[in-house]
Motif scaffolding. Structure first.
Motif, PDB file in Angstrom:
ATOM      1  N   THR A   1      35.479  26.375  45.267  1.00 34.91           N
ATOM      2  CA  THR A   1      35.233  26.466  43.707  1.00 34.91           C
ATOM      3  C   THR A   1      34.691  25.218  43.270  1.00 34.91           C
ATOM      4  OG1 THR A   1      37.568  26.211  43.431  1.00 34.91           O
ATOM      5  CG2 THR A   1      36.909  28.563  43.645  1.00 34.91           C
TER       6      THR A   1
ATOM      7  N   PHE B   1      32.190  33.678  47.856  1.00 41.00           N
ATOM      8  CA  PHE B   1      33.450  33.627  47.900  1.00 41.00           C
ATOM      9  C   PHE B   1      33.512  32.178  47.127  1.00 41.00           C
ATOM     10  CE2 PHE B   1      35.437  36.461  50.900  1.00 41.00           C
ATOM     11  CZ  PHE B   1      36.168  37.091  50.011  1.00 41.00           C
TER      12      PHE B   1
ATOM     13  N   SER C   1      34.720  34.694  42.716  1.00 38.99           N
ATOM     14  CA  SER C   1      36.004  34.807  42.383  1.00 38.99           C
ATOM     15  C   SER C   1      36.446  35.154  40.921  1.00 38.99           C
ATOM     16  CB  SER C   1      36.594  33.341  42.721  1.00 38.99           C
ATOM     17  OG  SER C   1      36.611  32.640  44.006  1.00 38.99           O
ATOM     18  N   LYS C   2      35.455  34.915  40.083  1.00 38.96           N
ATOM     19  CA  LYS C   2      35.656  35.374  38.743  1.00 38.96           C
ATOM     20  C   LYS C   2      35.593  36.773  38.658  1.00 38.96           C
ATOM     21  CE  LYS C   2      34.071  31.331  36.303  1.00 38.96           C
ATOM     22  NZ  LYS C   2      33.065  30.697  35.303  1.00 38.96           N
TER      23      LYS C   2
ATOM     24  N   ASN D   1      36.050  38.932  41.290  1.00 36.45           N
ATOM     25  CA  ASN D   1      37.205  39.395  42.018  1.00 36.45           C
ATOM     26  C   ASN D   1      38.633  39.410  40.998  1.00 36.45           C
ATOM     27  OD1 ASN D   1      36.204  39.923  44.295  1.00 36.45           O
ATOM     28  ND2 ASN D   1      36.171  37.727  45.033  1.00 36.45           N
ATOM     29  N   GLY D   2      38.590  38.292  40.129  1.00 36.66           N
ATOM     30  CA  GLY D   2      39.725  38.301  39.167  1.00 36.66           C
ATOM     31  C   GLY D   2      39.699  39.468  38.097  1.00 36.66           C
TER      32      GLY D   2
ATOM     33  N   ASN E   1      50.158  34.433  42.578  1.00 35.94           N
ATOM     34  CA  ASN E   1      49.234  33.440  42.635  1.00 35.94           C
ATOM     35  C   ASN E   1      49.555  32.503  44.154  1.00 35.94           C
ATOM     36  OD1 ASN E   1      47.279  31.499  42.059  1.00 35.94           O
ATOM     37  ND2 ASN E   1      48.974  29.956  41.499  1.00 35.94           N
TER      38      ASN E   1
ATOM     39  N   PHE F   1      40.388  29.359  45.071  1.00 36.66           N
ATOM     40  CA  PHE F   1      39.924  30.418  44.209  1.00 36.66           C
ATOM     41  C   PHE F   1      40.983  31.370  43.819  1.00 36.66           C
ATOM     42  CE2 PHE F   1      41.159  31.899  48.744  1.00 36.66           C
ATOM     43  CZ  PHE F   1      41.570  32.996  48.466  1.00 36.66           C
ATOM     44  N   SER F   2      42.236  31.263  44.152  1.00 36.27           N
ATOM     45  CA  SER F   2      43.431  32.117  43.627  1.00 36.27           C
ATOM     46  C   SER F   2      43.452  31.545  41.953  1.00 36.27           C
ATOM     47  CB  SER F   2      44.619  31.915  44.218  1.00 36.27           C
ATOM     48  OG  SER F   2      45.789  32.544  43.742  1.00 36.27           O
TER      49      SER F   2
ATOM     50  N   GLN G   1      40.511  33.275  40.186  1.00 33.65           N
ATOM     51  CA  GLN G   1      40.905  34.317  39.915  1.00 33.65           C
ATOM     52  C   GLN G   1      41.778  34.820  38.695  1.00 33.65           C
ATOM     53  OE1 GLN G   1      41.484  37.090  43.286  1.00 33.65           O
ATOM     54  NE2 GLN G   1      39.899  36.223  44.571  1.00 33.65           N
TER      55      GLN G   1
ATOM     56  N   PRO H   1      45.355  38.021  45.137  1.00 37.98           N
ATOM     57  CA  PRO H   1      44.391  37.565  45.852  1.00 37.98           C
ATOM     58  C   PRO H   1      44.627  38.059  47.417  1.00 37.98           C
ATOM     59  CG  PRO H   1      44.855  35.836  44.630  1.00 37.98           C
ATOM     60  CD  PRO H   1      45.879  36.639  44.568  1.00 37.98           C
TER      61      PRO H   1
ATOM     62  N   GLN I   1      43.670  41.553  47.274  1.00 35.64           N
ATOM     63  CA  GLN I   1      42.308  41.529  47.783  1.00 35.64           C
ATOM     64  C   GLN I   1      42.569  41.205  49.238  1.00 35.64           C
ATOM     65  OE1 GLN I   1      40.113  38.216  46.370  1.00 35.64           O
ATOM     66  NE2 GLN I   1      38.100  39.318  46.785  1.00 35.64           N
TER      67      GLN I   1
END
Length: 391
Positions: free
Chosen positions: A176, A188, A193-194, A196-197, A219, A225-226, A229, A280, A304
């Motif tokens: 990220t 990824f 990631s945005k 996915n969040g 979290n 990436f968590s 998200q 995630p 996820q």
């Protein structure tokens, strides 16, 4: 909104399961036992009989979830490579020794064979000194492509100039902080990631039929990436469910296969008004339903990267839904990016939704049974890539 609801159940486990998955046709079916309002949940097909609460953009959330529930029918890239692949093309892969790195290498071996390139697996270790030294060796070898998946460039930034000088194309996936080093945000990364969040937040709204307002994000602080998200989920809820709350509870990465389930149970017991959880890492849900039954708790959730046991749980009604990811296609896309850029193609990721949809799918009881051997996003992936690569 903002009404607190009790989520501690006083009914037998069999009735808990019925309440969790029976749908949302009445308050009595919501499973709650206290508070002034009940939360309604979507049925196995995503249908809702209850109306969303005022101020919640249920339609937008449902639309995003429905989009991710569809099976991929193509690759996110459609243009063939401009040139034939030179069989002398060299591709180095940084392997930090993690389980995920091993999965990626396995997929890369298949992709590399299909592309007809020469692969090199580079053991980096996990500390800064060994990673930097390993990448220094790579720079000396001057491969055409370097794939760094989830190996932080912070630990080899001193080698980036050398890699650039020898003309190596760096595919920086699963990270990220690409912008900090002038690298392309890849698979990824931040953009994906945005999205996915946003999907996780939309699922919290959609699976509670727009009637839930108290959510929790489990979290994983060690995984960057968590955090991306999490921020994206907060922003999505602020726009589409302004009266909703999103608690944050950290689950250390080292506990995901051991005590994460117990931590979730403790958290839900301490916060009985929780309506839905998102995370995630869906692996934390493996075996969670049995723990919930023992604790007398009924709180569904979505995670996820659903693993085969998660998918089996969804198919059998022990988990409401999952967000599966095809790591093989993820890996082939990394190699495809490297091949394109090494041939001078300007790869641009200006909309991450199609890329997320290409390798991911929200699975429910209606669809999880389609994947008894694990999730495959697009069955024709290999043949389509072979065509794009001129093979």
């Amino acid at each position: 909104m903002g009404v607190h609801r009790s989520r501690i159940l006083v009914v037998p486990a069999a009735l808990v399961a019925m309440a969790m998955f029976a749908g949302c046709s009445s308050d009595d079916e919501s499973g709650g036992s206290g508070g002034d309002a009940k939360v309604a949940y979507a049925d196995d097909s995503g249908g809702c009989s209850a109306s969303p609460a005022e101020g919640i953009n249920y339609d937008a959330a449902k639309s995003l979830v429905a989009e991710l529930e569809q099976e991929a029918t193509s690759l996110p890239v459609a243009e063939p490579l401009p040139q034939p692949i030179d069989p002398a093309t060299t591709v180095a892969y940084l392997d930090n020794g993690s389980a995920v790195a091993s999965i990626i290498w396995s997929g890369l071996e298949q992709a590399g064979e299909a592309a007809g390139v020469q692969l090199q697996r580079v053991d980096t270790g996990i500390d800064a000194q060994s990673i930097n030294a390993a990448v220094g060796t790579v720079a000396d070898d001057a491969p055409d492509i370097l794939i760094a998946a989830a190996v932080d460039a912070t630990f080899f930034q001193s080698q980036l100039e050398a890699l650039e000088e020898v003309g190596t194309t760096v595919v920086y996936a699963g990270a990220t902080n690409a912008d900090q080093f002038g690298l392309l945000d890849s698979q990824f990364g931040v953009g994906a990631s945005k999205v996915n969040g946003q999907v996780l937040a939309a699922a919290a709204i959609a699976f509670t039929c727009g009637t839930g307002s108290n959510f929790v994000f489990y979290n994983i602080p060690e995984l960057s990436f968590s955090g991306v998200q999490l921020d994206a989920a907060k922003d999505y809820l602020a726009e589409n469910c302004p009266d909703c709350s999103l608690r944050v509870t950290d689950i250390p990465v080292a506990t995901m296969d051991t005590t994460a389930g117990d931590a979730i149970i403790s958290d839900l017991q301490a916060n009985p008004d929780t309506d839905f959880f998102i995370t995630p890492a869906d692996q934390m849900q493996i075996g969670l339903k049995a723990k919930m039954d023992l604790a007398g708790i009924d709180v569904p959730g979505l995670g996820q990267s659903s693993l085969p046991p998660n998918i089996e749980q969804i198919a059998s009604g022990q988990q409401v839904a999952g967000f599966a990811v095809d790591y093989d296609e993820y890996t082939w896309l990394m190699l495809d990016e490297g091949l394109r850029r090494s041939q001078g193609v300007d790869v641009v990721y200006d909309d991450w939704v199609p890329w997320v949809k290409a390798i991911s799918r929200i699975l429910t009881k209606d669809t999880a049974g389609e994947y008894p051997d694990g999730f495959v996003a697009y069955p024709d992936m290999q043949s389509d890539f072979a065509t794009l690569w001129g093979k």
